[in-house]
Design a protein around this motif. Structure first.
Motif, PDB file in Angstrom:
ATOM      1  N   PRO A 113       0.786  -1.236   0.000  1.00 53.39           N
ATOM      2  CA  PRO A 113       0.000   0.000   0.000  1.00 53.39           C
ATOM      3  C   PRO A 113       0.818   1.287   0.000  1.00 53.39           C
ATOM      4  O   PRO A 113       0.533   2.207  -0.769  1.00 53.39           O
ATOM      5  CB  PRO A 113      -0.846  -0.122   1.272  1.00 53.39           C
ATOM      6  CG  PRO A 113      -0.987  -1.585   1.477  1.00 53.39           C
ATOM      7  CD  PRO A 113       0.324  -2.178   1.051  1.00 53.39           C
ATOM      8  N   ALA A 114       1.829   1.398   0.859  1.00 44.86           N
ATOM      9  CA  ALA A 114       2.609   2.636   0.923  1.00 44.86           C
ATOM     10  C   ALA A 114       3.406   2.849  -0.358  1.00 44.86           C
ATOM     11  O   ALA A 114       3.552   3.977  -0.843  1.00 44.86           O
ATOM     12  CB  ALA A 114       3.534   2.630   2.131  1.00 44.86           C
ATOM     13  N   ALA A 115       3.932   1.771  -0.932  1.00 50.86           N
ATOM     14  CA  ALA A 115       4.654   1.875  -2.205  1.00 50.86           C
ATOM     15  C   ALA A 115       3.706   2.280  -3.320  1.00 50.86           C
ATOM     16  O   ALA A 115       4.032   3.099  -4.187  1.00 50.86           O
ATOM     17  CB  ALA A 115       5.328   0.549  -2.530  1.00 50.86           C
ATOM     18  N   CYS A 116       2.505   1.701  -3.304  1.00 50.67           N
ATOM     19  CA  CYS A 116       1.486   2.031  -4.299  1.00 50.67           C
ATOM     20  C   CYS A 116       1.142   3.516  -4.258  1.00 50.67           C
ATOM     21  O   CYS A 116       1.117   4.193  -5.281  1.00 50.67           O
ATOM     22  CB  CYS A 116       0.241   1.172  -4.039  1.00 50.67           C
ATOM     23  SG  CYS A 116      -1.142   1.491  -5.134  1.00 50.67           S
ATOM     24  N   LEU A 117       0.899   4.042  -3.048  1.00 50.44           N
ATOM     25  CA  LEU A 117       0.502   5.444  -2.921  1.00 50.44           C
ATOM     26  C   LEU A 117       1.660   6.386  -3.234  1.00 50.44           C
ATOM     27  O   LEU A 117       1.462   7.455  -3.818  1.00 50.44           O
ATOM     28  CB  LEU A 117      -0.030   5.699  -1.508  1.00 50.44           C
ATOM     29  CG  LEU A 117      -0.783   7.013  -1.301  1.00 50.44           C
ATOM     30  CD1 LEU A 117      -1.956   7.143  -2.257  1.00 50.44           C
ATOM     31  CD2 LEU A 117      -1.254   7.133   0.144  1.00 50.44           C
TER      32      LEU A 117
END
Length: 389
Positions: free
Chosen positions: A292-296
């Motif tokens: 999630p953090a990499a995606c955002l």
């Protein structure tokens, strides 16, 4: 594997041509004007009262005779002679035979008699024809971001439809058999899906309202069919997960079968190394990491600037600003990093919980500090590149 600046450069040279459309004025919120607009009328189109009061045909005395009333919107013509007045309201048309308007607080009215406190200068409280803009003058310049005030201004000039740059439709393809919907019992080995709603929320925050989510099982044919559906219906397609090299990551193979041209795959950064960018005709595809953090992070650094440029705005990928660091920080990484940060009082504080799977620190951050790879010390007060969220 390419560097972050190389990824920016590749995207800049491969973006589709902007699309121009005509839409209703009400729909034009947060769009970019595609052509300069000239005013078709004078605004105001008549001599207009700026006050509630009395329109006067001036003479040398302080006493006038009231001969009528003009409300805003009245279209009847009134012809005054010196010493006559009409009661008038804000926004109403001032007769050509009246030279001034005196506000109601400065007079005393008794029946048809009007008594002034003082003589009034010509054109007092009268808005001249074309005071705001004259017919044929530039109303708004091409490239203007249309906010509420701009839309109100154009409505006042009589526009109902205007030419704007089309905002991209965005499809979000969510992959992964391990994903469960929030609100359902969480089985062992499963996690709740969050990237789809996270990306959709980020898009809506940025005023991209035409967003569709497609759910995909980890199956090649299903992945290919859903990607084809998303590419057909949208201008920009975001894929969440499935781009790595695992046995059940089918996105790369499906994109290749659909003849999506690879612009780059893998960037020397953390988080977000397995980022893919591609194009198909006038469509842009980003396959974002599943964490999630990499995606955002990849969304804010790569996707959002792409959407902004495709919407006609003056923007680029090098949107970082230089801000002083609020504390010492040791950089020790073989990849460049985008570090979640809190920006307060003009300083950047790098937060804890930087792992690519963690959103808790991202939820309270309002910036990303970019540091190039290597092993070196940053001191409090050193200027760092910050991507403001």
């Amino acid at each position: 594997m390419i560097s972050v600046p190389e990824a920016f450069s590749i995207l800049e040279h491969n973006l589709p041509v902007l699309q121009e459309v005509e839409i209703s004025l009400f729909q034009a919120r947060k769009h970019i004007l595609a052509q300069s607009l000239m005013s078709p009328i004078n605004m105001p189109p008549f001599r207009q009262s700026a006050m509630d009061g009395y329109a006067l045909c001036l003479h040398d005395a302080l006493v006038y005779v009231i001969v009528g009333e003009i409300k805003a919107g009245d279209s009847h013509l009134v012809n005054l002679i010196p010493g006559q007045a009409v009661k008038i309201f804000t926004g109403a048309a001032v007769p050509d035979s009246a030279q001034a308007v005196i506000q109601i607080e400065k007079v005393a009215a008794n029946g048809t008699q009007l008594l002034l406190d003082e003589l009034v200068a010509p054109e007092t409280n009268v808005r001249p024809i074309g005071e705001q803009i004259s017919a044929g003058d530039l109303a708004l310049q091409k490239g203007t971001l249309l906010n509420a005030a701009a839309i109100g201004f154009l409505a006042g000039l009589g526009f109902t439809k205007i030419p704007v740059y089309k905002k991209p439709k965005v499809g979000i393809v969510v992959t992964g058999n391990e994903l469960s919907k929030a609100g359902t019992p969480l089985e062992y080995g499963k996690v709740y899906e969050s990237n789809g709603i996270m990306l959709q929320s980020a898009l809506i925050d940025a005023f991209y309202d035409e967003v569709t989510i497609y759910e995909v099982n980890d199956d090649f044919e299903n992945t290919k069919n859903k990607l084809n559906e998303a590419l057909t219906a949208n201008d920009v397609v975001l894929v969440s997960g499935g781009i790595s090299v695992g046995d059940y990551d089918f996105v790369a193979r499906a994109l290749k079968d659909l003849q999506v041209e690879t612009l780059f795959y893998k960037v020397n950064q953390k988080p977000g190394k397995p980022l893919f960018a591609g194009k198909l005709n006038n469509k842009v595809v980003f396959a974002l990491p599943g964490n999630p953090a990499a995606c955002l992070t990849c969304f804010y650094v790569y996707v959002l600037p792409t959407l902004t440029i495709l919407s006609g705005a003056e923007a680029n990928y090098q949107q970082a600003v230089l801000l002083p660091l609020a504390h010492d920080y040791e950089v020790k990484n073989t990849r460049s990093q985008f570090l979640k940060a809190s920006i307060n009082n003009g300083e950047a504080e790098i937060l804890t919980h930087q792992n690519s799977s963690m959103l808790n620190s991202f939820s309270v951050s309002n910036g990303l500090v970019y540091v190039s790879h290597g092993h070196y010390e940053l001191k409090k007060g050193d200027k760092v590149e910050v991507y403001l969220l």
